[in-house]
Design a protein around this motif. Structure first.
Motif, PDB file in Angstrom:
ATOM      1  N   TRP A 160       0.988  -1.113   0.063  1.00 15.27           N
ATOM      2  CA  TRP A 160      -0.038   0.081   0.115  1.00 15.27           C
ATOM      3  C   TRP A 160       0.905   1.145   0.021  1.00 15.27           C
ATOM      4  O   TRP A 160       2.023   1.433   0.704  1.00 15.27           O
ATOM      5  N   PHE A 161       0.452   2.130  -0.687  1.00 14.47           N
ATOM      6  CA  PHE A 161       1.311   3.577  -0.923  1.00 14.47           C
ATOM      7  C   PHE A 161       0.251   4.711  -0.636  1.00 14.47           C
ATOM      8  O   PHE A 161      -0.877   4.610  -0.975  1.00 14.47           O
ATOM      9  N   LEU A 162       0.754   5.792  -0.166  1.00 15.83           N
ATOM     10  CA  LEU A 162       0.121   6.724  -0.350  1.00 15.83           C
ATOM     11  C   LEU A 162       0.080   7.626  -1.506  1.00 15.83           C
ATOM     12  O   LEU A 162       0.985   7.706  -2.501  1.00 15.83           O
ATOM     13  N   GLY A 163      -1.076   7.959  -2.170  1.00 13.20           N
ATOM     14  CA  GLY A 163      -1.297   8.552  -3.506  1.00 13.20           C
ATOM     15  C   GLY A 163      -1.081   9.862  -3.812  1.00 13.20           C
ATOM     16  O   GLY A 163      -1.081  10.524  -2.501  1.00 13.20           O
ATOM     17  N   ARG A 164      -0.991  10.398  -5.039  1.00 14.79           N
ATOM     18  CA  ARG A 164      -1.029  11.960  -4.917  1.00 14.79           C
ATOM     19  C   ARG A 164      -2.110  12.340  -4.796  1.00 14.79           C
ATOM     20  O   ARG A 164      -3.233  11.885  -5.084  1.00 14.79           O
ATOM     21  N   LEU A 165      -2.330  13.664  -4.098  1.00 20.33           N
ATOM     22  CA  LEU A 165      -3.424  14.260  -3.775  1.00 20.33           C
ATOM     23  C   LEU A 165      -4.048  14.828  -4.964  1.00 20.33           C
ATOM     24  O   LEU A 165      -5.442  15.185  -5.063  1.00 20.33           O
ATOM     25  N   SER A 166      -3.539  14.656  -6.324  1.00 22.57           N
ATOM     26  CA  SER A 166      -4.203  14.923  -7.408  1.00 22.57           C
ATOM     27  C   SER A 166      -4.929  13.956  -8.117  1.00 22.57           C
ATOM     28  O   SER A 166      -5.575  14.165  -9.133  1.00 22.57           O
ATOM     29  N   MET A 167      -4.895  12.821  -7.555  1.00 23.94           N
ATOM     30  CA  MET A 167      -5.503  11.478  -8.014  1.00 23.94           C
ATOM     31  C   MET A 167      -6.949  11.764  -8.450  1.00 23.94           C
ATOM     32  O   MET A 167      -7.377  11.223  -9.667  1.00 23.94           O
ATOM     33  N   SER A 168      -7.870  12.154  -7.698  1.00 23.39           N
ATOM     34  CA  SER A 168      -9.111  12.137  -7.865  1.00 23.39           C
ATOM     35  C   SER A 168      -9.444  13.116  -9.168  1.00 23.39           C
ATOM     36  O   SER A 168     -10.207  12.712 -10.023  1.00 23.39           O
ATOM     37  N   GLU A 169      -8.687  14.297  -9.296  1.00 24.39           N
ATOM     38  CA  GLU A 169      -8.971  15.115 -10.333  1.00 24.39           C
ATOM     39  C   GLU A 169      -8.497  14.563 -11.648  1.00 24.39           C
ATOM     40  O   GLU A 169      -8.992  14.760 -12.538  1.00 24.39           O
ATOM     41  N   THR A 170      -7.337  14.051 -11.573  1.00 24.47           N
ATOM     42  CA  THR A 170      -6.680  13.295 -12.530  1.00 24.47           C
ATOM     43  C   THR A 170      -7.516  12.303 -13.439  1.00 24.47           C
ATOM     44  O   THR A 170      -7.934  12.040 -14.661  1.00 24.47           O
ATOM     45  N   LEU A 171      -8.200  11.483 -12.487  1.00 22.19           N
ATOM     46  CA  LEU A 171      -8.960  10.234 -12.898  1.00 22.19           C
ATOM     47  C   LEU A 171     -10.388  11.114 -13.505  1.00 22.19           C
ATOM     48  O   LEU A 171     -10.931  10.465 -14.755  1.00 22.19           O
ATOM     49  N   ARG A 172     -10.889  12.168 -12.984  1.00 19.50           N
ATOM     50  CA  ARG A 172     -12.163  12.716 -13.476  1.00 19.50           C
ATOM     51  C   ARG A 172     -11.838  13.202 -14.596  1.00 19.50           C
ATOM     52  O   ARG A 172     -12.757  13.113 -15.522  1.00 19.50           O
ATOM     53  N   THR A 173     -10.579  13.950 -14.856  1.00 19.75           N
ATOM     54  CA  THR A 173     -10.410  14.656 -16.265  1.00 19.75           C
ATOM     55  C   THR A 173     -10.216  13.538 -17.377  1.00 19.75           C
ATOM     56  O   THR A 173     -10.819  13.613 -18.173  1.00 19.75           O
ATOM     57  N   ALA A 174      -9.680  12.319 -16.959  1.00 15.83           N
ATOM     58  CA  ALA A 174      -9.546  11.309 -17.821  1.00 15.83           C
ATOM     59  C   ALA A 174     -10.943  10.747 -18.230  1.00 15.83           C
ATOM     60  O   ALA A 174     -10.982   9.827 -19.285  1.00 15.83           O
ATOM     61  N   GLY A 175     -11.725  10.850 -17.684  1.00 17.19           N
ATOM     62  CA  GLY A 175     -13.298  10.367 -18.071  1.00 17.19           C
ATOM     63  C   GLY A 175     -14.055   9.571 -16.726  1.00 17.19           C
ATOM     64  O   GLY A 175     -14.907   8.960 -17.066  1.00 17.19           O
ATOM     65  N   VAL A 176     -13.253   9.169 -15.573  1.00 14.51           N
ATOM     66  CA  VAL A 176     -13.942   8.491 -14.468  1.00 14.51           C
ATOM     67  C   VAL A 176     -14.912   9.506 -13.720  1.00 14.51           C
ATOM     68  O   VAL A 176     -14.710  10.698 -13.497  1.00 14.51           O
ATOM     69  N   PRO A 177     -16.452   8.899 -13.705  1.00 19.58           N
ATOM     70  CA  PRO A 177     -17.206   9.826 -12.857  1.00 19.58           C
ATOM     71  C   PRO A 177     -17.068  10.068 -11.702  1.00 19.58           C
ATOM     72  O   PRO A 177     -17.734   9.255 -10.798  1.00 19.58           O
ATOM     73  N   LEU A 178     -16.250  11.137 -11.299  1.00 21.09           N
ATOM     74  CA  LEU A 178     -16.110  11.572  -9.818  1.00 21.09           C
ATOM     75  C   LEU A 178     -16.476  13.075  -9.972  1.00 21.09           C
ATOM     76  O   LEU A 178     -16.288  13.590 -10.793  1.00 21.09           O
ATOM     77  N   GLU A 179     -16.978  13.377  -8.391  1.00 23.80           N
ATOM     78  CA  GLU A 179     -17.263  14.877  -8.313  1.00 23.80           C
ATOM     79  C   GLU A 179     -16.129  15.356  -8.386  1.00 23.80           C
ATOM     80  O   GLU A 179     -14.919  15.138  -7.967  1.00 23.80           O
ATOM     81  N   ARG A 180     -16.127  16.672  -9.022  1.00 21.35           N
ATOM     82  CA  ARG A 180     -15.135  17.748  -9.034  1.00 21.35           C
ATOM     83  C   ARG A 180     -14.640  17.934  -7.635  1.00 21.35           C
ATOM     84  O   ARG A 180     -15.508  18.195  -6.605  1.00 21.35           O
ATOM     85  N   GLN A 181     -13.212  17.948  -7.344  1.00 22.49           N
ATOM     86  CA  GLN A 181     -12.571  18.402  -6.288  1.00 22.49           C
ATOM     87  C   GLN A 181     -11.855  19.607  -6.286  1.00 22.49           C
ATOM     88  O   GLN A 181     -10.944  19.826  -6.997  1.00 22.49           O
TER      89      GLN A 181
END
Length: 216
Positions: free
Chosen positions: A132-153
């Motif tokens: 297990w690793f700590l991820g980048r804080l930009s992970m959610s926005e990166t996935l959302r921008t790529a097309g993953v249905p996540l709420e904007r952070q």
């Protein structure tokens, strides 16, 4: 003599031509193969079908997704957060051409910050340790921008080695609160110094009085 020289020149010329022709295919055969284009595939919550991104079509998105996992060390933590604290999971598979090479599980909404899990079993059969690793804080926005249905952070901004840093909460930027705390600490320090001076003064006065009585 002249005929002999001509024959020798002809033989040498023919030999050189044959050598040059024989080198051509060999160089072509030993040339380094081109690196196959990269790509990523994302599956997870909210995706009815895998989200496939190719470097030739979406280079910025592919690079951004790979950047979320390319900094991981050889070993991570053996135990991750509780399942209830992980949030939605998104599995990212990194491709070289049409061949899957690496796979990772990303948890952009995990409590305490994004997490990455690297399984021990990888598509390319390479040996690696699960962790297990700590991820980048930009992970959610990166996935959302790529097309993953996540709420904007809105609590992350781009930049830095970690891919982003959280915006400082407003209650942490209260100058009046900081000044009051600083003045309170200064007041306590002054009172302590006054108390120390009074104790020393009283002690010196007592010693002086005692010495005076004995000298009479």
């Amino acid at each position: 003599m002249v005929r002999t020289m001509r024959r020798l020149v002809a033989v040498l010329t023919g030999g050189l031509a044959a050598a040059v022709l024989s080198l051509g295919p060999a160089e072509t055969a030993t040339a380094a193969p081109k690196t196959p284009p990269a790509g990523v595939q994302i599956t997870g919550e909210g995706l009815a079908e895998p989200l496939r991104l190719r470097a030739e079509a979406q280079p910025a998105h592919v690079v951004a997704i790979i950047d979320q996992v390319n900094f991981l060390g050889r070993t991570g933590q053996a135990k991750g957060p509780k399942a209830a604290d992980l949030g939605p999971k998104y599995t990212v598979v990194v491709y070289a051409g049409d061949v899957p090479k690496q796979t990772y599980d990303l948890y952009p909404k995990a409590v305490g910050g994004p997490r990455v899990f690297r399984p021990a079993k990888q598509p390319d059969a390479r040996k690696t340790a699960a962790g297990w690793f700590l991820g980048r804080l930009s992970m959610s926005e990166t996935l959302r921008t790529a097309g993953v249905p996540l709420e904007r952070q809105f609590d992350t901004v781009s930049g830095g080695v970690g891919g982003g840093e959280r915006v400082i909460p407003e209650d942490a930027l209260n100058p009046a609160k900081d000044i009051d705390e600083a003045l309170g600490e200064l007041q306590r320090l002054l009172l302590l110094n006054v108390a120390v001076v009074l104790v020393i003064t009283s002690g010196l006065a007592g010693i002086a009085l005692l010495v005076r009585r004995r000298t009479r």
